[in-house]
Design a protein around this motif. Structure first.
Motif, short mmCIF file in Angstrom:
data_model
loop_
_atom_site.label_atom_id
_atom_site.label_comp_id
_atom_site.label_asym_id
_atom_site.label_seq_id
_atom_site.Cartn_x
_atom_site.Cartn_y
_atom_site.Cartn_z
N ALA A 1 -8.58 5.49 -11.09
CA ALA A 1 -9.63 4.47 -11.19
C ALA A 1 -9.07 3.18 -10.59
CB ALA A 1 -10.07 4.29 -12.63
N THR A 2 -8.86 3.21 -9.29
CA THR A 2 -8.22 2.10 -8.60
C THR A 2 -8.99 0.80 -8.77
OG1 THR A 2 -7.43 3.71 -6.99
CG2 THR A 2 -7.21 1.40 -6.38
N ASP A 3 -10.31 0.88 -8.77
CA ASP A 3 -11.11 -0.34 -8.94
C ASP A 3 -10.81 -1.03 -10.26
OD1 ASP A 3 -14.05 0.64 -10.61
OD2 ASP A 3 -12.54 2.08 -9.96
N GLN A 4 -10.64 -0.26 -11.32
CA GLN A 4 -10.32 -0.84 -12.62
C GLN A 4 -8.91 -1.44 -12.63
OE1 GLN A 4 -11.12 1.91 -15.84
NE2 GLN A 4 -12.95 2.64 -14.80
N ALA A 5 -7.98 -0.77 -12.00
CA ALA A 5 -6.61 -1.29 -11.91
C ALA A 5 -6.58 -2.60 -11.13
CB ALA A 5 -5.70 -0.25 -11.27
N LEU A 6 -7.34 -2.68 -10.04
CA LEU A 6 -7.39 -3.91 -9.25
C LEU A 6 -8.00 -5.04 -10.08
CD1 LEU A 6 -8.55 -2.52 -5.78
CD2 LEU A 6 -6.23 -3.21 -6.46
N GLY A 7 -9.02 -4.73 -10.85
CA GLY A 7 -9.62 -5.73 -11.73
C GLY A 7 -8.65 -6.23 -12.79
N MET A 8 -7.87 -5.31 -13.35
CA MET A 8 -6.88 -5.71 -14.34
C MET A 8 -5.79 -6.56 -13.71
SD MET A 8 -6.60 -2.29 -16.68
CE MET A 8 -5.74 -3.05 -18.05
N ALA A 9 -5.38 -6.21 -12.51
CA ALA A 9 -4.38 -7.01 -11.80
C ALA A 9 -4.92 -8.41 -11.53
CB ALA A 9 -3.98 -6.32 -10.50
N GLN A 10 -6.18 -8.48 -11.14
CA GLN A 10 -6.79 -9.78 -10.88
C GLN A 10 -6.81 -10.62 -12.16
OE1 GLN A 10 -10.67 -9.61 -9.12
NE2 GLN A 10 -10.70 -11.79 -8.70
N GLY A 11 -7.08 -10.00 -13.28
CA GLY A 11 -7.08 -10.70 -14.56
C GLY A 11 -5.71 -11.25 -14.93
N GLU A 12 -4.66 -10.61 -14.46
CA GLU A 12 -3.29 -11.05 -14.74
C GLU A 12 -2.90 -12.28 -13.93
OE1 GLU A 12 0.56 -10.96 -16.44
OE2 GLU A 12 -1.31 -10.06 -17.08
N LEU A 13 -3.62 -12.54 -12.86
CA LEU A 13 -3.26 -13.66 -11.97
C LEU A 13 -3.28 -15.02 -12.67
CD1 LEU A 13 -5.10 -12.63 -8.68
CD2 LEU A 13 -2.68 -12.34 -9.26
N VAL A 14 -4.03 -15.14 -13.75
CA VAL A 14 -4.07 -16.42 -14.47
C VAL A 14 -2.71 -16.77 -15.07
CG1 VAL A 14 -6.53 -16.21 -15.02
CG2 VAL A 14 -4.83 -15.40 -16.67
N ASN A 15 -1.82 -15.80 -15.20
CA ASN A 15 -0.50 -16.05 -15.76
C ASN A 15 0.51 -16.49 -14.70
OD1 ASN A 15 -1.14 -15.32 -18.47
ND2 ASN A 15 -1.22 -13.21 -17.78
N GLY A 16 0.09 -16.53 -13.45
CA GLY A 16 0.99 -16.95 -12.38
C GLY A 16 1.11 -18.46 -12.31
N ARG A 17 2.07 -18.91 -11.52
CA ARG A 17 2.23 -20.35 -11.31
C ARG A 17 1.11 -20.85 -10.39
NH1 ARG A 17 7.02 -19.31 -8.92
NH2 ARG A 17 6.53 -20.91 -7.38
N PRO A 18 0.50 -21.97 -10.70
CA PRO A 18 -0.59 -22.47 -9.88
C PRO A 18 -0.15 -22.86 -8.47
CG PRO A 18 -0.23 -23.91 -11.78
CD PRO A 18 0.73 -22.77 -11.89
N ASP A 19 1.12 -23.19 -8.27
CA ASP A 19 1.60 -23.61 -6.96
C ASP A 19 2.11 -22.45 -6.11
OD1 ASP A 19 3.75 -23.26 -8.75
OD2 ASP A 19 5.05 -24.51 -7.53
N ALA A 20 2.06 -21.24 -6.64
CA ALA A 20 2.61 -20.08 -5.94
C ALA A 20 1.51 -19.22 -5.35
CB ALA A 20 3.44 -19.24 -6.90
N THR A 21 1.85 -18.53 -4.27
CA THR A 21 0.93 -17.56 -3.68
C THR A 21 0.97 -16.29 -4.52
OG1 THR A 21 1.34 -18.43 -1.48
CG2 THR A 21 0.42 -16.21 -1.61
N ALA A 22 -0.17 -15.85 -4.97
CA ALA A 22 -0.25 -14.62 -5.75
C ALA A 22 -0.17 -13.42 -4.81
CB ALA A 22 -1.54 -14.58 -6.56
N VAL A 23 0.62 -12.43 -5.20
CA VAL A 23 0.76 -11.21 -4.42
C VAL A 23 0.58 -10.02 -5.36
CG1 VAL A 23 2.29 -9.81 -2.98
CG2 VAL A 23 2.39 -12.30 -2.84
N VAL A 24 -0.22 -9.06 -4.95
CA VAL A 24 -0.43 -7.84 -5.72
C VAL A 24 0.03 -6.67 -4.86
CG1 VAL A 24 -2.12 -6.33 -6.83
CG2 VAL A 24 -2.37 -8.82 -7.00
N LEU A 25 1.00 -5.90 -5.38
CA LEU A 25 1.44 -4.68 -4.72
C LEU A 25 0.68 -3.53 -5.36
CD1 LEU A 25 5.33 -5.16 -4.70
CD2 LEU A 25 3.70 -5.73 -2.89
N VAL A 26 -0.03 -2.75 -4.57
CA VAL A 26 -0.81 -1.64 -5.08
C VAL A 26 -0.15 -0.34 -4.61
CG1 VAL A 26 -3.07 -0.52 -5.19
CG2 VAL A 26 -2.92 -3.02 -4.94
N ILE A 27 0.44 0.38 -5.56
CA ILE A 27 1.05 1.67 -5.25
C ILE A 27 0.05 2.73 -5.65
CG2 ILE A 27 2.96 3.23 -5.75
CD1 ILE A 27 4.62 0.73 -6.50
#
Length: 157
Positions: A54-80
């Motif tokens: 269910a890749t779409d759900q995993a991508l959505g969960m990863a997107q939800g995690e982005l709020v925990n990143g640093r605001p000054d940093a570029t967010a990167v998601v590696l999808v295996i």
């Protein structure tokens, strides 16, 4: 793994990393930020669920995690991924939405990986957004891992 070692290196101290092991039929397992004491052994202990994709759900969960990143940093998601997603349309939509907030680097692995779909979803230049692996054993291949690191983290180049 080489990738975990790079992310936990001293010069990577400001990098926040979260890992999500996801399956449509089993419980999701989070290994949170490596700064919390997570080790390479913890990552190696992750088990392949061998179930739906269910890749779409995993991508959505990863997107939800982005709020925990640093605001000054570029967010990167590696999808295996090693299999065709349950819903191509939902995965395309989720990928497009995620790419508005993060650089998405795709790591399709094995013969069953949805290479054509990944090519459709990946941003350009494709070389910076797709690193193909013939099998999971190659996740320890230094030249390939260096490509992943180079594609995802300019600090560690």
């Amino acid at each position: 793994s080489i990738l975990v070692e790079a992310m936990t290196a001293e010069k990577a101290a400001d990098i926040k990393v979260a890992m999500l092991e996801f399956s449509s039929r089993r419980k999701t397992k989070w290994i949170t930020h490596f700064a919390d004491g997570t080790t390479d052994k913890d990552v190696k202990g992750m088990k392949w669920f061998r179930s739906g994709t269910a890749t779409d759900q995993a991508l959505g969960m990863a997107q939800g995690e982005l709020v925990n990143g640093r605001p000054d940093a570029t967010a990167v998601v590696l999808v295996i991924t090693d299999g065709k997603p349950s819903s191509t349309a939902r995965t395309l939509a989720a990928s497009k939405k995620l790419q508005k907030q993060a650089k998405v680097v795709w790591l399709p692995i094995g013969r069953r990986a949805p290479v054509k779909l990944v090519d459709m979803m990946a941003a350009t230049p494709k070389r910076d957004h797709i690193v193909r692996f013939r099998d999971f054993k190659l996740l320890t291949n230094k030249p390939l891992i260096n490509r992943v690191i180079g594609s995802s983290c300019p600090i560690l180049k």
